[in-house]
Design a protein around this motif. Structure first.
Motif, PDB file in Angstrom:
ATOM      1  N   UNK A   1       0.862  -1.178   0.000  1.00 10.96           N
ATOM      2  CA  UNK A   1       0.000   0.000   0.000  1.00 10.96           C
ATOM      3  C   UNK A   1       0.904   1.235   0.000  1.00 10.96           C
ATOM      4  N   UNK A   2       0.682   2.123  -0.961  1.00 12.37           N
ATOM      5  CA  UNK A   2       1.555   3.286  -1.067  1.00 12.37           C
ATOM      6  C   UNK A   2       0.786   4.456  -1.679  1.00 12.37           C
ATOM      7  N   UNK A   3       1.085   5.659  -1.212  1.00 10.46           N
ATOM      8  CA  UNK A   3       0.406   6.851  -1.685  1.00 10.46           C
ATOM      9  C   UNK A   3       1.267   7.653  -2.642  1.00 10.46           C
ATOM     10  N   UNK A   4       0.630   8.526  -3.428  1.00  5.43           N
ATOM     11  CA  UNK A   4       1.323   9.334  -4.416  1.00  5.43           C
ATOM     12  C   UNK A   4       0.811  10.772  -4.358  1.00  5.43           C
ATOM     13  N   UNK A   5       1.624  11.681  -4.891  1.00  2.69           N
ATOM     14  CA  UNK A   5       1.196  13.070  -4.997  1.00  2.69           C
ATOM     15  C   UNK A   5       0.117  13.251  -6.063  1.00  2.69           C
ATOM     16  N   UNK A   6      -0.251  12.193  -6.763  1.00  3.98           N
ATOM     17  CA  UNK A   6      -1.341  12.283  -7.740  1.00  3.98           C
ATOM     18  C   UNK A   6      -2.710  12.106  -7.080  1.00  3.98           C
ATOM     19  N   UNK A   7      -2.743  12.189  -5.725  1.00  2.00           N
ATOM     20  CA  UNK A   7      -3.984  12.115  -4.940  1.00  2.00           C
ATOM     21  C   UNK A   7      -4.590  10.714  -4.943  1.00  2.00           C
ATOM     22  N   UNK A   8      -3.733   9.698  -5.018  1.00  5.34           N
ATOM     23  CA  UNK A   8      -4.215   8.318  -4.978  1.00  5.34           C
ATOM     24  C   UNK A   8      -3.445   7.512  -3.939  1.00  5.34           C
ATOM     25  N   UNK A   9      -4.120   6.524  -3.402  1.00  7.88           N
ATOM     26  CA  UNK A   9      -3.484   5.475  -2.615  1.00  7.88           C
ATOM     27  C   UNK A   9      -3.635   4.199  -3.433  1.00  7.88           C
ATOM     28  N   UNK A  10      -2.529   3.446  -3.587  1.00  8.87           N
ATOM     29  CA  UNK A  10      -2.523   2.268  -4.452  1.00  8.87           C
ATOM     30  C   UNK A  10      -2.289   0.999  -3.636  1.00  8.87           C
ATOM     31  N   UNK A  11      -2.956  -0.076  -4.055  1.00 18.32           N
ATOM     32  CA  UNK A  11      -2.709  -1.414  -3.517  1.00 18.32           C
ATOM     33  C   UNK A  11      -2.120  -2.254  -4.642  1.00 18.32           C
ATOM     34  N   UNK A  12      -0.870  -2.698  -4.477  1.00 16.20           N
ATOM     35  CA  UNK A  12      -0.152  -3.415  -5.527  1.00 16.20           C
ATOM     36  C   UNK A  12       0.232  -4.810  -5.059  1.00 16.20           C
ATOM     37  N   UNK A  13       0.139  -5.769  -5.973  1.00 15.54           N
ATOM     38  CA  UNK A  13       0.604  -7.118  -5.692  1.00 15.54           C
ATOM     39  C   UNK A  13       2.120  -7.087  -5.521  1.00 15.54           C
ATOM     40  N   UNK A  14       2.626  -7.580  -4.395  1.00 16.83           N
ATOM     41  CA  UNK A  14       4.060  -7.467  -4.131  1.00 16.83           C
ATOM     42  C   UNK A  14       4.901  -8.321  -5.074  1.00 16.83           C
TER      43      UNK A  14
END
Length: 371
Positions: free
Chosen positions: A57-70
């Motif tokens: 789980x990681x956030x970005x300055x593009x105003x999104x929080x992402x859930x990525x398969x490790x």
């Protein structure tokens, strides 16, 4: 591949995960450092992430929080916030994910689906990671307050006013106390249950720096004067401090280098323009440039703003305008009877129109002598 990294890495048994200013999230092999995969967002990724149940789980300055398969970097879901996410999310029990945004909103999402469970608006930036303890989540906001919410439904249990900007994140000691630091260099210990003050202290006039650390009934804090302080968690009493004498306390000139370079560049180009104008004949082609001359053709002036006058430069059907800024001398050393003046013309000619400076109105009453 080179990229600029502002986020702290996240380590697992086999991988390193980090974000970068190239708008990408990278997964590196922990042994070799080789890139296994990367995921591209729409803006810089400056906050660290968190790994739970094989999901990053990681956030970005593009105003999104992402859930990525490790394992693959494939996106599982993303959630759009109202502002940039610049702090790490926190994974809690019961499939919950907590984080704050620059707009001052505290979010709780379902960590599997990305569905919103609850939100709370504090009004100002959440600049530090949230802290979870005993079915409660704690958030420090730049509105000078520390908040405590129930993790289940987001109901506010209490809030504590620090009396100044919060400069550290909250930290728990596991014994019912929450610690927080403010911009006034004051440390606070409050009850985890009800938010009432236990103690406060200010053992230094230097600003607090970094995050707090609690270990074995001791609270550790660093300050801007390169001192590490150790305090008792029970009372806030000062136990010891360590000063790093090898660190120069003076502000380095590198802090000002961008401004110095900018100023130097501006003066360099002004000098080039003036040299070019001085060497030219009395007939000049104006193209958004500045011309200056004086009454007495000397350099030892200290001028103040006097007045401006506008006039027209006519060449057939082409009519252009220029503004004369007149500066009056304070300390001219030419010994004239009256104060000398410096005249500067800001000419705004959109085309290269030959202009004879002698056509400037006689009201200026000064010879066109360049220095």
């Amino acid at each position: 591949m080179f990229f600029q990294v502002h986020s702290s890495p996240i380590l697992t048994e086999s991988n390193v995960y980090l974000g970068s200013n190239s708008k990408k999230v990278f997964s590196l092999d922990r042994s070799s450092g080789e890139i296994e995969w990367y995921f591209e967002t729409k803006h810089d990724v400056k906050a660290p992430g968190v790994v739970a149940d094989d999901i990053l789980y990681i956030g970005s300055y593009d105003k999104h929080i992402y859930a990525l398969n490790t394992s693959t970097g494939n996106p599982l879901w993303n959630y759009t916030t109202v502002s940039a996410v610049r702090i790490a999310p926190v994974s809690g029990a019961g499939g919950k994910l907590f984080f704050g945004s620059r707009a001052g909103v505290v979010y709780c999402l379902n960590s599997v689906t990305g569905e919103v469970k609850w939100t709370y608006e504090t009004g100002l930036d959440i600049g530090h990671p949230l802290v979870i303890g005993n079915k409660r989540v704690f958030a420090a906001s730049n509105n000078h307050r520390l908040y405590c919410f129930k993790t289940k439904n987001g109901r506010k249990v209490w809030e504590f006013d620090t009396g100044g900007e919060v400069v550290t994140g909250a930290v728990l000691d596991g014994k019912g106390k929450v610690f927080i630091g403010s911009a006034s260099s004051i440390l606070y210990a409050v009850h985890e249950a009800n938010g009432t003050l236990i103690w406060s202290c200010n053992h230094t006039n230097s600003p607090l720096m970094g995050e707090l650390l609690v270990q074995h009934d001791m609270l550790y804090v660093t300050t801007a004067d390169n001192v590490l302080h150790a305090l008792q968690t029970s009372s806030g009493s000062h136990v010891w401090s360590y000063y790093d004498s090898n660190v120069n306390n003076n502000v380095s000139i590198t802090h000002y280098m961008p401004f110095l370079l900018l100023i130097s560049t501006v003066y360099f180009y002004i000098a080039i323009v003036l040299i070019f104008l001085v060497k030219r004949s009395p007939h000049h082609t104006f193209h958004c440039c500045i011309v200056a001359w004086s009454d007495c053709n000397r350099h030892e002036w200290s001028f103040v703003f006097w007045r401006t006058e506008e006039f027209s430069l006519c060449r057939g059907w082409k009519r252009r305008h220029a503004v004369v800024v007149i500066l009056r001398s304070r300390q001219c050393k030419c010994h004239n009877a009256g104060p000398c003046h410096l005249y500067m013309i800001s000419a705004t000619c959109a085309y290269h129109v030959p202009v004879n400076l002698e056509h400037i109105p006689v009201a200026m009453n000064t010879p066109l002598t360049f220095f």
